[in-house]
Each structure stands twice: as structure tokens, then as C-alpha cells.
Design a protein around this motif. Structure first.
Motif, PDB file in Angstrom:
ATOM      1  N   LEU A   1       0.879  -1.236   0.041  1.00  0.00           N
ATOM      2  CA  LEU A   1       0.050   0.019  -0.215  1.00  0.00           C
ATOM      3  C   LEU A   1       0.681   1.130  -0.104  1.00  0.00           C
ATOM      4  N   ASN A   2       1.954   1.462   0.714  1.00  0.00           N
ATOM      5  CA  ASN A   2       2.843   2.417   0.838  1.00  0.00           C
ATOM      6  C   ASN A   2       3.860   2.369  -0.260  1.00  0.00           C
ATOM      7  N   LEU A   3       4.350   1.102  -0.712  1.00  0.00           N
ATOM      8  CA  LEU A   3       5.431   1.144  -1.642  1.00  0.00           C
ATOM      9  C   LEU A   3       4.872   1.991  -3.142  1.00  0.00           C
ATOM     10  N   ALA A   4       3.599   2.029  -3.240  1.00  0.00           N
ATOM     11  CA  ALA A   4       2.946   2.646  -4.733  1.00  0.00           C
ATOM     12  C   ALA A   4       3.543   3.996  -4.562  1.00  0.00           C
ATOM     13  N   LEU A   5       3.345   4.663  -3.535  1.00  0.00           N
ATOM     14  CA  LEU A   5       3.547   6.140  -3.608  1.00  0.00           C
ATOM     15  C   LEU A   5       5.044   6.488  -3.819  1.00  0.00           C
ATOM     16  N   PHE A   6       5.871   5.501  -3.032  1.00  0.00           N
ATOM     17  CA  PHE A   6       7.311   5.817  -3.266  1.00  0.00           C
ATOM     18  C   PHE A   6       7.619   5.484  -4.755  1.00  0.00           C
ATOM     19  N   ARG A   7       7.377   4.731  -5.305  1.00  0.00           N
ATOM     20  CA  ARG A   7       7.362   4.188  -6.562  1.00  0.00           C
ATOM     21  C   ARG A   7       6.925   5.312  -7.600  1.00  0.00           C
ATOM     22  N   GLN A   8       5.593   5.909  -7.303  1.00  0.00           N
ATOM     23  CA  GLN A   8       4.880   7.130  -8.190  1.00  0.00           C
ATOM     24  C   GLN A   8       6.123   8.143  -8.015  1.00  0.00           C
ATOM     25  N   GLU A   9       6.755   8.398  -6.881  1.00  0.00           N
ATOM     26  CA  GLU A   9       7.703   9.469  -6.802  1.00  0.00           C
ATOM     27  C   GLU A   9       9.015   9.310  -7.257  1.00  0.00           C
ATOM     28  N   GLY A  10       9.459   8.051  -7.617  1.00  0.00           N
ATOM     29  CA  GLY A  10      10.619   7.552  -8.105  1.00  0.00           C
ATOM     30  C   GLY A  10      11.657   7.410  -6.917  1.00  0.00           C
ATOM     31  N   ALA A  11      11.223   7.206  -5.749  1.00  0.00           N
ATOM     32  CA  ALA A  11      12.031   6.892  -4.769  1.00  0.00           C
ATOM     33  C   ALA A  11      12.369   5.402  -4.477  1.00  0.00           C
ATOM     34  N   ARG A  12      13.537   5.114  -4.189  1.00  0.00           N
ATOM     35  CA  ARG A  12      14.239   3.743  -3.791  1.00  0.00           C
ATOM     36  C   ARG A  12      13.757   2.996  -2.645  1.00  0.00           C
ATOM     37  N   VAL A  13      12.907   2.046  -2.597  1.00  0.00           N
ATOM     38  CA  VAL A  13      12.642   1.362  -1.401  1.00  0.00           C
ATOM     39  C   VAL A  13      13.560   0.216  -1.284  1.00  0.00           C
ATOM     40  N   ALA A  14      14.542   0.379  -0.571  1.00  0.00           N
ATOM     41  CA  ALA A  14      15.923  -0.688  -0.551  1.00  0.00           C
ATOM     42  C   ALA A  14      15.458  -1.923   0.419  1.00  0.00           C
ATOM     43  N   GLY A  15      14.860  -1.691   1.470  1.00  0.00           N
ATOM     44  CA  GLY A  15      14.632  -2.722   2.565  1.00  0.00           C
ATOM     45  C   GLY A  15      13.102  -2.601   3.170  1.00  0.00           C
ATOM     46  N   ILE A  16      12.896  -3.713   3.839  1.00  0.00           N
ATOM     47  CA  ILE A  16      11.943  -3.663   4.777  1.00  0.00           C
ATOM     48  C   ILE A  16      12.297  -4.224   6.118  1.00  0.00           C
ATOM     49  N   LEU A  17      11.916  -3.451   7.290  1.00  0.00           N
ATOM     50  CA  LEU A  17      12.243  -4.003   8.613  1.00  0.00           C
ATOM     51  C   LEU A  17      11.234  -4.201   9.339  1.00  0.00           C
ATOM     52  N   PRO A  18      10.757  -5.435   9.387  1.00  0.00           N
ATOM     53  CA  PRO A  18       9.596  -5.779  10.350  1.00  0.00           C
ATOM     54  C   PRO A  18       9.825  -5.741  11.797  1.00  0.00           C
ATOM     55  N   ASN A  19       9.217  -5.245  12.536  1.00  0.00           N
ATOM     56  CA  ASN A  19       9.106  -5.081  13.911  1.00  0.00           C
ATOM     57  C   ASN A  19       8.351  -6.042  14.637  1.00  0.00           C
ATOM     58  N   LYS A  20       8.284  -6.079  15.886  1.00  0.00           N
ATOM     59  CA  LYS A  20       7.379  -6.749  16.740  1.00  0.00           C
ATOM     60  C   LYS A  20       7.389  -8.318  16.335  1.00  0.00           C
ATOM     61  N   LEU A  21       8.320  -8.948  16.161  1.00  0.00           N
ATOM     62  CA  LEU A  21       8.134 -10.224  15.635  1.00  0.00           C
ATOM     63  C   LEU A  21       8.114 -11.206  16.833  1.00  0.00           C
ATOM     64  N   ILE A  22       7.285 -12.363  16.369  1.00  0.00           N
ATOM     65  CA  ILE A  22       7.334 -13.325  17.751  1.00  0.00           C
ATOM     66  C   ILE A  22       8.714 -14.086  17.721  1.00  0.00           C
TER      67      ILE A  22
END
Length: 364
Positions: free
Chosen positions: A159-180
Motif C-alpha cells: 500500500l505504501n510502496l505505490a507512493l514511493f514508486r510514483q515519486e521515483g524513490a528507491r525502497v531498498a529494504g523492509i524492517l518488520p518489527n514486533k516479531l514473535i
């Protein structure tokens, strides 16, 4: 120029600021000069006599960066900023220029620069400075912080990735928190299966921690506007449980759990006196983080004297018991500079749970 990373998030309460605090701690072990900037600050507070963002003030206080505070929070939203921008009294271009100028100075000054976004990816759009726009104009790879789980993370990131791609920003990584903890590796493996086709790395964040999720007495006091009577050490005590002292005195004492904030109606003299007496016993100092006395009825003179003569930490609110209990239970605790116990824990957990070299490698 600094190596730089833009910390974004899929939404509120994902642990974005905790992640920034952790990366400051870890980066300082590898780089001589580590800086922080929050280009757009939606959470206005007073710090060192200036109007700045709350998170910028937190990082400045924890890491001794007060001299940089004006650069760390170049654009902060006042209550009327949105209306002034929409009315044309303030231009989006002028705000963007302020952010760019502050960033340019920080970029030259530091070896490693952490840029923290605000809220989810679209926050700031009304003033032309959403997270994706900022990441693009500052030319910073994005690390997107998300909550725990598998499906929820994948959905929220896309859902968030779409906006970054629209603006041409590079999402390099995902950091999930609150892992069991006992599902950590399995969860990360599935997330990597999903995002490797997108060319996005997955780096494990924090495991779920009750301590990080729960408030201190100081936080609750500020939340309710209630005066806290406690030593400095007691004030930073973390409340792992919130209980309502509505049962009989004996029953309330029997069911106390470790580090409990007990909410007691101001007319319960016998319970307040009992708690003040029991707090002299080590066992109950562990069980009782403190007492919140609520209600419009005045605490009796004798009971008040007993409370004041004891070491029991307590706070007083004239709101009704149900109201304060509901407010506390609906609140999500945020780390403040006074929460030294939490900050120490964050740094300790970061050393064990976050692979900084893997994050640093995303910037190449």
C-alpha cells in the motif's frame, strides 16, 4: 557527502522512532560522525526554547546533538500551518527549500545520516512534503519499518510502496518489527520470498517486547495531566500491568501482578492505607509500580498523611476512575528521553536483534 538512509513506516506504532534510536546507536559504533534529521515534524514541542519535532528532540537529548536541533527539525507543523499552506500564505516550495537547506548542511557534516519520515508514507502531502517526495529529493534509499506478521506486513508495505514508486524513490529494504521470537526466522523467510521478486531486501527488526510496549509512570502522568509523587527512579518504572482496584481490599492485593499500576477510586481509604503499608515490604515494591488515585471525592486527611509518609509512588487525577482507566488502556506508549530504562533496553536489544551491516549494505 554522508551515507544516508530514510526511515519510513507503513503506519503509526510500527516502531519507526525506536528503529531510528537503534540505528543511531549502532551506526556510532562504525562511523565517527552520525547525524539525524526529521525534515518534516508534525509533533510540535518546545525544546531548548525552540519549536521542534518531538522525535528530533528525543534523538538530540539521548545522543547529545542539541547544537544541531535547528537543522534536525527544519520544518515543524504548527496548528495553523496546514491552513496557511492551503490559503497560499506559506508556499510548499518555501518549506521544501528549508528542508533541503538543512539537509545539505547535515549531509556535509556527517559520515552517516539517518533521515526519519513522519507517520505513514502519505503524511505531509498537504504541505507538499510526504515521505516519498522527501526521500526522492534527498536522494536517500528507504528502509520501510512495518509491524509483525506476514500477510499484514506484505499488504501494508505494498500500500505504501505505490507512493514511493510514483515519486521515483528507491525502497531498498523492509524492517518488520514486533516479531514473535520463536517464529522470527520463519516469518522473515516468508517475507523474503515475497519481496525478493520486488528486488527489496528484508532485514529483521525487534522481537515483540512487553517492556517496550508498556508505559512508565512518567508517561501516564503526562498523559493524564496528573501530578506524580515519586522519586526519579520510581518515575521511570515501567508498568507491565494496569489493574482496577474495584474488588475487596484483600482480593485486590491477592491478584496484584508484577509491576502493576493500580487504579483506585479516591474514596477507597482502606485500600489506599493498606497499599501504603504494604509498600514497605520488598515483595510489594516489585508488584506495585504505583497507584493512580482517581475520582472527584477528596482523599481523607488521614489517608493523605499516610500516603505522603510512605514511599509509595502515586498520582492523583480528579477524572472518574472509568475515564482514566479507559484513557490509559487506549494509549500506546512512546519512548521519551526520560525513559532511560527503555532506552538502555532498546540499545541492548539492537545489538542482538538488528544486523546493522546488512542495513548499511543496502546503501551501496
Amino acid at each position: 557527502m554522508a551515507r544516508k538512509i530514510f526511515i519510513a513506516a507503513t503506519g503509526q506504532n510500527c516502531g519507526k522512532t525506536t528503529t531510528s534510536l537503534s540505528l543511531m546507536h549502532l551506526a556510532r559504533k562504525k562511523y565517527n560522525r552520525v547525524g539525524f534529521i526529521k525534515p518534516l515534524g508534525p509533533k510540535l514541542i518546545k525544546y531548548m526554547g525552540r519549536d521542534v519535532d518531538m522525535d528530533a528532540a528525543l534523538v538530540a537529548e539521548v545522543y547529545g546533538l542539541g547544537d544541531d536541533i535547528d537543522l534536525m527539525s527544519p520544518v515543524v507543523l504548527h496548528p495553523d500551518t496546514t491552513r496557511k499552506v492551503l490559503a497560499g500564505d506559506i508556499t510548499r516550495e518555501s518549506l521544501m527549500e528549508k528542508a533541503k537547506q538543512a539537509f545539505a548542511i547535515m549531509d556535509e557534516k556527517y559520515d552517516f545520516l539517518i533521515i526519519e519520515g513522519a507517520g505513514h508514507s502519505g503524511v505531509g502531502a498537504v504541505v507538499g512534503l510526504n515521505n516519498a517526495v522527501l526521500a526522492k529529493i534527498l536522494d536517500a534509499p528507504v528502509l520501510m519499518v512495518a509491524g509483525g506478521g506476514i500477510g499484514n506486513v506484505i499488504d501494508a508495505v505494498h500500500l505504501n510502496l505505490a507512493l514511493f514508486r510514483q515519486e521515483g524513490a528507491r525502497v531498498a529494504g523492509i524492517l518488520p518489527n514486533k516479531l514473535i521470537a520463536d517464529k522470527r526466522e520463519r516469518t522473515l523467510n516468508y517475507l523474503r520470498m515475497s519481496f525478493e521478486r520486488e528486488g527489496i531486501a528484508v532485514v529483521g527488526g525487534f522481537n515483540f517486547s512487553r517492556i517496550l510496549a508498556h508505559p512508565t509512570l512518567t508517561h501516564i502522568s503526562g498523559l493524564l495531566g496528573a501530578k506524580l509523587r515519586a522519586t526519579d527512579a520510581q518515575a521511570t518504572q515501567i508498568c507491565h500491568h494496569i489493574q482496577l482496584g474495584a474488588a475487596s481490599c484483600q482480593r485486590v492485593i491477592e491478584i496484584l501482578e508484577d509491576s502493576t499500576l493500580l487504579v483506585v477510586t479516591s474514596s477507597r481509604d482502606e485500600l489506599l492505607v493498606t497499599l501504603a503499608s504494604l509498600y514497605h515490604i520488598q515483595q510489594y515494591q516489585t508488584k506495585l509500580a504505583g497507584v493512580l488515585i482517581a475520582g472527584t471525592t477528596e482523599v481523607s486527611h488521614t489517608t493523605q498523611q499516610i500516603l505522603d509518609d510512605s514511599d509509595l509512588p502515586y498520582m492523583r487525577s480528579t477524572d472518574v476512575t472509568a475515564s482514566v482507566f479507559s484513557t490509559i488502556m487506549d494509549d500506546v506508549s512512546k519512548i521519551t528521553a526520560d525513559d532511560q530504562q527503555k532506552i538502555n533496553l532498546v540499545q541492548s536489544l539492537a545489538d542482538k536483534e538488528i544486523d546493522f551491516d546488512a542495513i548499511d549494505a543496502l546503501l551501496d
